[in-house]
Motif scaffolding. Structure first.
Motif, PDB file in Angstrom:
ATOM      1  N   LYS A  80      83.138  97.208  55.692  1.00 46.07           N
ATOM      2  CA  LYS A  80      82.130  98.281  55.634  1.00 46.07           C
ATOM      3  C   LYS A  80      80.740  97.754  55.976  1.00 46.07           C
ATOM      4  O   LYS A  80      79.971  98.409  56.672  1.00 46.07           O
ATOM      5  CB  LYS A  80      82.108  98.920  54.242  1.00 46.07           C
ATOM      6  N   GLY A  81      80.410  96.558  55.467  1.00 46.71           N
ATOM      7  CA  GLY A  81      79.109  95.963  55.757  1.00 46.71           C
ATOM      8  C   GLY A  81      78.929  95.693  57.240  1.00 46.71           C
ATOM      9  O   GLY A  81      77.858  95.926  57.806  1.00 46.71           O
ATOM     10  N   LYS A  82      79.973  95.196  57.892  1.00 45.72           N
ATOM     11  CA  LYS A  82      79.904  94.951  59.334  1.00 45.72           C
ATOM     12  C   LYS A  82      79.726  96.255  60.092  1.00 45.72           C
ATOM     13  O   LYS A  82      79.010  96.306  61.088  1.00 45.72           O
ATOM     14  CB  LYS A  82      81.155  94.217  59.801  1.00 45.72           C
ATOM     15  N   MET A  83      80.383  97.320  59.624  1.00 43.92           N
ATOM     16  CA  MET A  83      80.275  98.617  60.289  1.00 43.92           C
ATOM     17  C   MET A  83      78.856  99.172  60.196  1.00 43.92           C
ATOM     18  O   MET A  83      78.318  99.713  61.162  1.00 43.92           O
ATOM     19  CB  MET A  83      81.276  99.603  59.664  1.00 43.92           C
ATOM     20  N   VAL A  84      78.233  99.039  59.040  1.00 46.71           N
ATOM     21  CA  VAL A  84      76.891  99.587  58.839  1.00 46.71           C
ATOM     22  C   VAL A  84      75.876  98.927  59.781  1.00 46.71           C
ATOM     23  O   VAL A  84      74.929  99.575  60.226  1.00 46.71           O
ATOM     24  CB  VAL A  84      76.463  99.430  57.362  1.00 46.71           C
ATOM     25  N   PHE A  85      76.082  97.666  60.122  1.00 49.13           N
ATOM     26  CA  PHE A  85      75.147  96.966  61.006  1.00 49.13           C
ATOM     27  C   PHE A  85      75.575  96.981  62.469  1.00 49.13           C
ATOM     28  O   PHE A  85      74.963  96.327  63.295  1.00 49.13           O
ATOM     29  CB  PHE A  85      74.967  95.520  60.524  1.00 49.13           C
ATOM     30  N   SER A  86      76.603  97.755  62.805  1.00 49.15           N
ATOM     31  CA  SER A  86      77.097  97.806  64.182  1.00 49.15           C
ATOM     32  C   SER A  86      76.321  98.836  65.006  1.00 49.15           C
ATOM     33  O   SER A  86      75.715  99.764  64.465  1.00 49.15           O
ATOM     34  CB  SER A  86      78.583  98.153  64.190  1.00 49.15           C
ATOM     35  N   PRO A  87      76.354  98.692  66.335  1.00 48.86           N
ATOM     36  CA  PRO A  87      75.706  99.689  67.207  1.00 48.86           C
ATOM     37  C   PRO A  87      76.331 101.085  67.070  1.00 48.86           C
ATOM     38  O   PRO A  87      75.638 102.087  67.214  1.00 48.86           O
ATOM     39  CB  PRO A  87      75.924  99.131  68.612  1.00 48.86           C
ATOM     40  N   ALA A  88      77.630 101.149  66.773  1.00 50.69           N
ATOM     41  CA  ALA A  88      78.289 102.448  66.614  1.00 50.69           C
ATOM     42  C   ALA A  88      77.686 103.230  65.451  1.00 50.69           C
ATOM     43  O   ALA A  88      77.506 104.452  65.530  1.00 50.69           O
ATOM     44  CB  ALA A  88      79.787 102.251  66.402  1.00 50.69           C
ATOM     45  N   TYR A  89      77.352 102.549  64.386  1.00 54.24           N
ATOM     46  CA  TYR A  89      76.752 103.207  63.225  1.00 54.24           C
ATOM     47  C   TYR A  89      75.348 103.712  63.563  1.00 54.24           C
ATOM     48  O   TYR A  89      74.943 104.786  63.118  1.00 54.24           O
ATOM     49  CB  TYR A  89      76.711 102.251  62.035  1.00 54.24           C
ATOM     50  N   LYS A  90      74.617 102.946  64.370  1.00 52.19           N
ATOM     51  CA  LYS A  90      73.285 103.399  64.800  1.00 52.19           C
ATOM     52  C   LYS A  90      73.391 104.683  65.620  1.00 52.19           C
ATOM     53  O   LYS A  90      72.536 105.565  65.525  1.00 52.19           O
ATOM     54  CB  LYS A  90      72.579 102.309  65.582  1.00 52.19           C
ATOM     55  N   GLU A  91      74.440 104.788  66.446  1.00 47.40           N
ATOM     56  CA  GLU A  91      74.656 106.008  67.224  1.00 47.40           C
ATOM     57  C   GLU A  91      74.934 107.200  66.313  1.00 47.40           C
ATOM     58  O   GLU A  91      74.432 108.297  66.555  1.00 47.40           O
ATOM     59  CB  GLU A  91      75.820 105.804  68.196  1.00 47.40           C
ATOM     60  N   VAL A  92      75.728 106.977  65.273  1.00 48.54           N
ATOM     61  CA  VAL A  92      76.023 108.049  64.316  1.00 48.54           C
ATOM     62  C   VAL A  92      74.743 108.481  63.618  1.00 48.54           C
ATOM     63  O   VAL A  92      74.488 109.685  63.438  1.00 48.54           O
ATOM     64  CB  VAL A  92      77.088 107.584  63.296  1.00 48.54           C
TER      65      VAL A  92
END
Length: 129
Positions: A82-94
């Motif tokens: 979850k931590g890796k997801m929050v800092f990913s570019p995909a999460y920024k797009e969301v």
């Protein structure tokens, strides 16, 4: 007690003063700056903020007795899936696609934070008096 000692010729040892400044002023200021800017980076979900958070979590492991508990929790949060997801570019797009969704901090978290701060203030004032 200070490390300053008067030598036989009447001069004061500079090595003691430098050591006192390093341990008592420079290192805490460096740590405070690291925590401040790392916190800002984490709040903005920047990759470098995550790295600083991981470093702080690792350093916190050495701060016994509470440090290992907080350090392990910080490392868990930042290194988990979850931590890796929050800092990913995909999460920024969301986040960019849903600007109306805002995180609200629970009132219970504010209450617990207030109690911790009061407890720390009590501990500081009781140790001074």
């Amino acid at each position: 007690m200070s490390n300053l000692q008067r030598r036989a010729d009447g001069w004061v040892s500079v090595a003691g003063l430098v050591g006192d400044l390093l341990v008592g002023l420079i290192l805490p200021m460096a740590m405070a700056l690291l925590l401040f800017f790392g916190g800002r980076g984490l709040r903005k979900l920047t990759p470098w903020g995550r790295v600083v958070g991981i470093v702080v979590g690792v350093v916190g492991l050495a701060a016994i007795p509470v440090g290992p508990i907080l350090g392990i929790y910080i490392l868990y949060l930042l290194l988990s899936k979850k931590g890796k997801m929050v800092f990913s570019p995909a999460y920024k797009e969301v986040m960019a696609a849903t600007p109306e969704v805002k995180y609200k901090t629970s009132i219970w978290l504010w209450v617990v934070l207030g109690l911790v701060i009061l407890l720390l203030l009590f501990a500081v004032f009781s140790s001074v008096m």
